[in-house]
Design a protein around this motif. Sequence first.
Motif, mmCIF file in Angstrom:
data_model
loop_
_atom_site.group_PDB
_atom_site.id
_atom_site.type_symbol
_atom_site.label_atom_id
_atom_site.label_comp_id
_atom_site.label_asym_id
_atom_site.label_seq_id
_atom_site.Cartn_x
_atom_site.Cartn_y
_atom_site.Cartn_z
ATOM 1 N N LEU A 44 0.832 -1.207 0.000
ATOM 2 C CA LEU A 44 0.000 0.000 0.000
ATOM 3 C C LEU A 44 0.860 1.249 0.000
ATOM 4 C CD1 LEU A 44 -2.745 -1.005 2.595
ATOM 5 C CD2 LEU A 44 -3.141 -0.529 0.168
ATOM 6 N N LEU A 45 1.916 1.237 0.787
ATOM 7 C CA LEU A 45 2.803 2.390 0.871
ATOM 8 C C LEU A 45 3.456 2.697 -0.479
ATOM 9 C CD1 LEU A 45 4.088 4.571 2.584
ATOM 10 C CD2 LEU A 45 5.820 2.919 3.280
ATOM 11 N N VAL A 46 3.907 1.675 -1.179
ATOM 12 C CA VAL A 46 4.505 1.884 -2.506
ATOM 13 C C VAL A 46 3.478 2.534 -3.437
ATOM 14 C CG1 VAL A 46 5.392 0.707 -4.570
ATOM 15 C CG2 VAL A 46 6.214 0.047 -2.298
ATOM 16 N N ALA A 47 2.253 2.016 -3.418
ATOM 17 C CA ALA A 47 1.209 2.566 -4.289
ATOM 18 C C ALA A 47 0.855 4.000 -3.902
ATOM 19 C CB ALA A 47 -0.035 1.676 -4.245
ATOM 20 N N LEU A 48 0.754 4.271 -2.607
ATOM 21 C CA LEU A 48 0.441 5.633 -2.156
ATOM 22 C C LEU A 48 1.560 6.607 -2.518
ATOM 23 C CD1 LEU A 48 -1.048 4.773 1.348
ATOM 24 C CD2 LEU A 48 -2.307 5.791 -0.566
ATOM 25 N N ASP A 49 2.800 6.192 -2.316
ATOM 26 C CA ASP A 49 3.933 7.052 -2.681
ATOM 27 C C ASP A 49 3.946 7.325 -4.185
ATOM 28 O OD1 ASP A 49 4.848 7.378 -0.095
ATOM 29 O OD2 ASP A 49 6.352 5.782 -0.234
ATOM 30 N N TYR A 50 3.605 6.322 -4.962
ATOM 31 C CA TYR A 50 3.555 6.508 -6.414
ATOM 32 C C TYR A 50 2.474 7.525 -6.800
ATOM 33 C CZ TYR A 50 3.467 5.455 -11.397
ATOM 34 O OH TYR A 50 3.525 5.554 -12.763
ATOM 35 N N CYS A 51 1.341 7.473 -6.116
ATOM 36 C CA CYS A 51 0.273 8.450 -6.372
ATOM 37 C C CYS A 51 0.760 9.870 -6.086
ATOM 38 C CB CYS A 51 -0.956 8.150 -5.517
ATOM 39 S SG CYS A 51 -1.916 6.744 -6.087
ATOM 40 N N VAL A 52 1.534 10.031 -5.033
ATOM 41 C CA VAL A 52 2.076 11.349 -4.702
ATOM 42 C C VAL A 52 3.078 11.782 -5.773
ATOM 43 C CG1 VAL A 52 3.477 12.637 -3.031
ATOM 44 C CG2 VAL A 52 1.660 11.112 -2.221
ATOM 45 N N GLN A 53 3.953 10.858 -6.182
ATOM 46 C CA GLN A 53 4.944 11.182 -7.223
ATOM 47 C C GLN A 53 4.285 11.604 -8.529
ATOM 48 O OE1 GLN A 53 7.420 7.732 -7.686
ATOM 49 N NE2 GLN A 53 8.273 7.899 -5.631
ATOM 50 N N ARG A 54 3.182 10.969 -8.864
ATOM 51 C CA ARG A 54 2.479 11.284 -10.106
ATOM 52 C C ARG A 54 1.558 12.488 -9.949
ATOM 53 N NH1 ARG A 54 2.217 7.485 -14.394
ATOM 54 N NH2 ARG A 54 1.178 9.262 -15.336
ATOM 55 N N SER A 55 1.489 13.059 -8.763
ATOM 56 C CA SER A 55 0.601 14.185 -8.442
ATOM 57 C C SER A 55 -0.875 13.802 -8.548
ATOM 58 C CB SER A 55 0.899 15.394 -9.346
ATOM 59 O OG SER A 55 2.217 15.823 -9.146
ATOM 60 N N TRP A 56 -1.157 12.521 -8.328
ATOM 61 C CA TRP A 56 -2.545 12.070 -8.278
ATOM 62 C C TRP A 56 -3.107 12.301 -6.881
ATOM 63 C CZ3 TRP A 56 -1.397 6.652 -10.707
ATOM 64 C CH2 TRP A 56 -1.192 6.793 -12.076
#
Length: 177
Positions: free
Chosen positions: A127-139
């Motif tokens: 979950l953390l990897v996915a959440l961090d990716y959302c932040v990186q993509r500005s989602w």
Amino acid sequence: MDTKDKILNSYLLLGQRNGFLSVSLSQVSEMAGIKKATLFSHFKDKEELINQAIDKCLKTLDKAEFNIDFKAKDREELFVGLINSFTDIFTEAPVSALLSYAEQLRSVDERALKLSEDIDRIITSRLLVALDYCVQRSWSSIDYTDALAEILCPNVRNMINGFTDQETFIDNLLQLI
């Protein structure tokens, strides 16, 4: 499938169905279609059977690939893929038996409590990897991904166990992020 695998699978299936504390070695040998003496030629006692059954489940879980689609077009697609992979992995044997064991016995068995904590760590880390990716993509603009992943973990377990449907979980998740 060899005899040892039949015995392990029988134990896991009976434990999931009837509760792991109530499974007897006679039930296991009957379900496996073997004599009790054959069971004892593979396992010295019930404790060894339990340990090897857990090891079998953990090895399967270690090999499992949780899908985090870094080509997803948006956060919903990303999380739908991840949640689908959680569901696929945790509801298939033998990993489903490991989850059942951890759920049923974590309050009375130190080994089950540790398994439960390990499963939570696996879910939380994905979950953390996915959440961090959302932040990186500005989602998403959340800045507390660690805490949110830990909060979401029990909700994922509820969804895997069938207490929450996937659509509701995804909707609630998207509102949080």
